[in-house]
Design a protein around this motif. Structure first.
Motif, PDB file in Angstrom:
ATOM      1  N   TYR A  24       0.862  -1.175   0.000  1.00 46.95           N
ATOM      2  CA  TYR A  24       0.000   0.000   0.000  1.00 46.95           C
ATOM      3  C   TYR A  24       0.901   1.228   0.000  1.00 46.95           C
ATOM      4  O   TYR A  24       1.752   1.388   0.869  1.00 46.95           O
ATOM      5  N   GLU A  25       0.728   2.077  -0.985  1.00 53.44           N
ATOM      6  CA  GLU A  25       1.538   3.286  -1.103  1.00 53.44           C
ATOM      7  C   GLU A  25       0.766   4.458  -0.521  1.00 53.44           C
ATOM      8  O   GLU A  25      -0.272   4.859  -1.051  1.00 53.44           O
ATOM      9  N   LYS A  26       1.266   5.009   0.582  1.00 57.69           N
ATOM     10  CA  LYS A  26       0.569   6.083   1.289  1.00 57.69           C
ATOM     11  C   LYS A  26       0.460   7.346   0.446  1.00 57.69           C
ATOM     12  O   LYS A  26      -0.564   8.026   0.454  1.00 57.69           O
ATOM     13  N   LYS A  27       1.514   7.662  -0.293  1.00 63.25           N
ATOM     14  CA  LYS A  27       1.561   8.911  -1.051  1.00 63.25           C
ATOM     15  C   LYS A  27       0.459   8.990  -2.109  1.00 63.25           C
ATOM     16  O   LYS A  27      -0.169  10.028  -2.282  1.00 63.25           O
ATOM     17  N   THR A  28       0.202   7.874  -2.793  1.00 61.45           N
ATOM     18  CA  THR A  28      -0.805   7.864  -3.858  1.00 61.45           C
ATOM     19  C   THR A  28      -2.137   7.275  -3.416  1.00 61.45           C
ATOM     20  O   THR A  28      -3.099   7.305  -4.178  1.00 61.45           O
ATOM     21  N   ASN A  29      -2.189   6.680  -2.212  1.00 64.28           N
ATOM     22  CA  ASN A  29      -3.390   6.034  -1.689  1.00 64.28           C
ATOM     23  C   ASN A  29      -3.851   4.903  -2.605  1.00 64.28           C
ATOM     24  O   ASN A  29      -5.039   4.749  -2.877  1.00 64.28           O
ATOM     25  N   LYS A  30      -2.870   4.107  -3.094  1.00 60.85           N
ATOM     26  CA  LYS A  30      -3.163   2.990  -3.997  1.00 60.85           C
ATOM     27  C   LYS A  30      -2.411   1.756  -3.547  1.00 60.85           C
ATOM     28  O   LYS A  30      -1.413   1.832  -2.842  1.00 60.85           O
ATOM     29  N   PHE A  31      -2.910   0.594  -3.978  1.00 61.82           N
ATOM     30  CA  PHE A  31      -2.175  -0.650  -3.829  1.00 61.82           C
ATOM     31  C   PHE A  31      -1.258  -0.775  -5.034  1.00 61.82           C
ATOM     32  O   PHE A  31      -1.674  -0.564  -6.169  1.00 61.82           O
ATOM     33  N   VAL A  32       0.009  -1.120  -4.770  1.00 62.26           N
ATOM     34  CA  VAL A  32       1.015  -1.176  -5.821  1.00 62.26           C
ATOM     35  C   VAL A  32       1.672  -2.547  -5.800  1.00 62.26           C
ATOM     36  O   VAL A  32       2.040  -3.050  -4.742  1.00 62.26           O
ATOM     37  N   SER A  33       1.822  -3.148  -6.971  1.00 59.32           N
ATOM     38  CA  SER A  33       2.461  -4.442  -7.099  1.00 59.32           C
ATOM     39  C   SER A  33       3.903  -4.244  -7.561  1.00 59.32           C
ATOM     40  O   SER A  33       4.162  -3.497  -8.500  1.00 59.32           O
ATOM     41  N   TYR A  34       4.842  -4.932  -6.882  1.00 58.64           N
ATOM     42  CA  TYR A  34       6.249  -4.894  -7.265  1.00 58.64           C
ATOM     43  C   TYR A  34       6.714  -6.297  -7.611  1.00 58.64           C
ATOM     44  O   TYR A  34       6.346  -7.269  -6.944  1.00 58.64           O
ATOM     45  N   VAL A  35       7.519  -6.415  -8.668  1.00 60.00           N
ATOM     46  CA  VAL A  35       8.118  -7.678  -9.072  1.00 60.00           C
ATOM     47  C   VAL A  35       9.614  -7.433  -9.230  1.00 60.00           C
ATOM     48  O   VAL A  35      10.022  -6.592 -10.037  1.00 60.00           O
ATOM     49  N   ASN A  36      10.412  -8.146  -8.447  1.00 62.61           N
ATOM     50  CA  ASN A  36      11.870  -7.990  -8.454  1.00 62.61           C
ATOM     51  C   ASN A  36      12.296  -6.541  -8.282  1.00 62.61           C
ATOM     52  O   ASN A  36      13.210  -6.057  -8.953  1.00 62.61           O
ATOM     53  N   GLY A  37      11.611  -5.820  -7.413  1.00 61.89           N
ATOM     54  CA  GLY A  37      11.982  -4.447  -7.108  1.00 61.89           C
ATOM     55  C   GLY A  37      11.479  -3.408  -8.091  1.00 61.89           C
ATOM     56  O   GLY A  37      11.722  -2.224  -7.910  1.00 61.89           O
ATOM     57  N   GLU A  42      -0.492  -0.634 -10.498  1.00 60.97           N
ATOM     58  CA  GLU A  42      -1.132  -0.026  -9.329  1.00 60.97           C
ATOM     59  C   GLU A  42      -2.632  -0.024  -9.529  1.00 60.97           C
ATOM     60  O   GLU A  42      -3.127  -0.024 -10.657  1.00 60.97           O
ATOM     61  N   VAL A  43      -3.353  -0.047  -8.396  1.00 60.96           N
ATOM     62  CA  VAL A  43      -4.809  -0.098  -8.440  1.00 60.96           C
ATOM     63  C   VAL A  43      -5.346   0.685  -7.243  1.00 60.96           C
ATOM     64  O   VAL A  43      -4.751   0.678  -6.172  1.00 60.96           O
ATOM     65  N   THR A  44      -6.460   1.354  -7.453  1.00 58.15           N
ATOM     66  CA  THR A  44      -7.074   2.115  -6.362  1.00 58.15           C
ATOM     67  C   THR A  44      -7.690   1.155  -5.351  1.00 58.15           C
ATOM     68  O   THR A  44      -7.927  -0.020  -5.638  1.00 58.15           O
ATOM     69  N   ILE A  45      -7.973   1.672  -4.180  1.00 59.49           N
ATOM     70  CA  ILE A  45      -8.539   0.841  -3.114  1.00 59.49           C
ATOM     71  C   ILE A  45      -9.886   0.256  -3.532  1.00 59.49           C
ATOM     72  O   ILE A  45     -10.181  -0.907  -3.287  1.00 59.49           O
ATOM     73  N   GLY A  46     -10.715   1.032  -4.195  1.00 61.22           N
ATOM     74  CA  GLY A  46     -12.037   0.568  -4.606  1.00 61.22           C
ATOM     75  C   GLY A  46     -12.004  -0.498  -5.684  1.00 61.22           C
ATOM     76  O   GLY A  46     -12.880  -1.353  -5.754  1.00 61.22           O
ATOM     77  N   ARG A  47     -10.989  -0.492  -6.536  1.00 64.16           N
ATOM     78  CA  ARG A  47     -10.905  -1.457  -7.636  1.00 64.16           C
ATOM     79  C   ARG A  47     -10.090  -2.695  -7.279  1.00 64.16           C
ATOM     80  O   ARG A  47     -10.044  -3.639  -8.059  1.00 64.16           O
ATOM     81  N   CYS A  48      -9.449  -2.693  -6.119  1.00 64.73           N
ATOM     82  CA  CYS A  48      -8.646  -3.843  -5.691  1.00 64.73           C
ATOM     83  C   CYS A  48      -9.570  -5.011  -5.361  1.00 64.73           C
ATOM     84  O   CYS A  48     -10.614  -4.838  -4.731  1.00 64.73           O
ATOM     85  N   LEU A  49      -9.192  -6.212  -5.766  1.00 63.62           N
ATOM     86  CA  LEU A  49     -10.062  -7.381  -5.634  1.00 63.62           C
ATOM     87  C   LEU A  49      -9.962  -8.098  -4.292  1.00 63.62           C
ATOM     88  O   LEU A  49     -10.577  -9.130  -4.111  1.00 63.62           O
ATOM     89  N   GLY A  50      -9.201  -7.605  -3.352  1.00 62.03           N
ATOM     90  CA  GLY A  50      -9.100  -8.251  -2.043  1.00 62.03           C
ATOM     91  C   GLY A  50     -10.310  -7.938  -1.177  1.00 62.03           C
ATOM     92  O   GLY A  50     -11.024  -6.968  -1.399  1.00 62.03           O
ATOM     93  N   ASP A  51     -10.561  -8.798  -0.181  1.00 62.10           N
ATOM     94  CA  ASP A  51     -11.653  -8.510   0.739  1.00 62.10           C
ATOM     95  C   ASP A  51     -11.232  -7.404   1.711  1.00 62.10           C
ATOM     96  O   ASP A  51     -10.075  -7.008   1.767  1.00 62.10           O
ATOM     97  N   LYS A  52     -12.168  -6.908   2.483  1.00 64.61           N
ATOM     98  CA  LYS A  52     -11.927  -5.762   3.357  1.00 64.61           C
ATOM     99  C   LYS A  52     -10.840  -6.050   4.394  1.00 64.61           C
ATOM    100  O   LYS A  52      -9.979  -5.209   4.649  1.00 64.61           O
TER     101      LYS A  52
END
Length: 64
Positions: A24-37, A42-52
């Motif tokens: 979770y990136e605080k600066k952008t308020n989004k979930f961000v995926s990293y692969v090998n650094g 990136e995806v917004t909180i509302g569009r992220c497919l995880g449960d609450k």
């Protein structure tokens, strides 16, 4: 006259950690995926497919 000083150009003690996974990136308020650094996507909180509960845990424990 001063003698020359040896400068440490490369610190080889401990390598920097490489990011892998979802964060979770605080600066952008989004979930961000990293692969090998590298930022993969990136995806917004509302569009992220995880449960609450997963979103809250990730925001608390994996914030960058």
């Amino acid at each position: 006259m001063n003698s020359p000083a040896q400068l440490e150009m490369f610190d080889m003690d401990e390598p920097a950690p490489v990011l892998n996974g979802m964060y979770y990136e605080k600066k952008t308020n989004k979930f961000v995926s990293y692969v090998n650094g590298r930022r993969h996507f990136e995806v917004t909180i509302g569009r992220c497919l995880g449960d609450k509960a997963w979103k809250e845990k990730t925001m608390r424990e994996r914030a960058i």
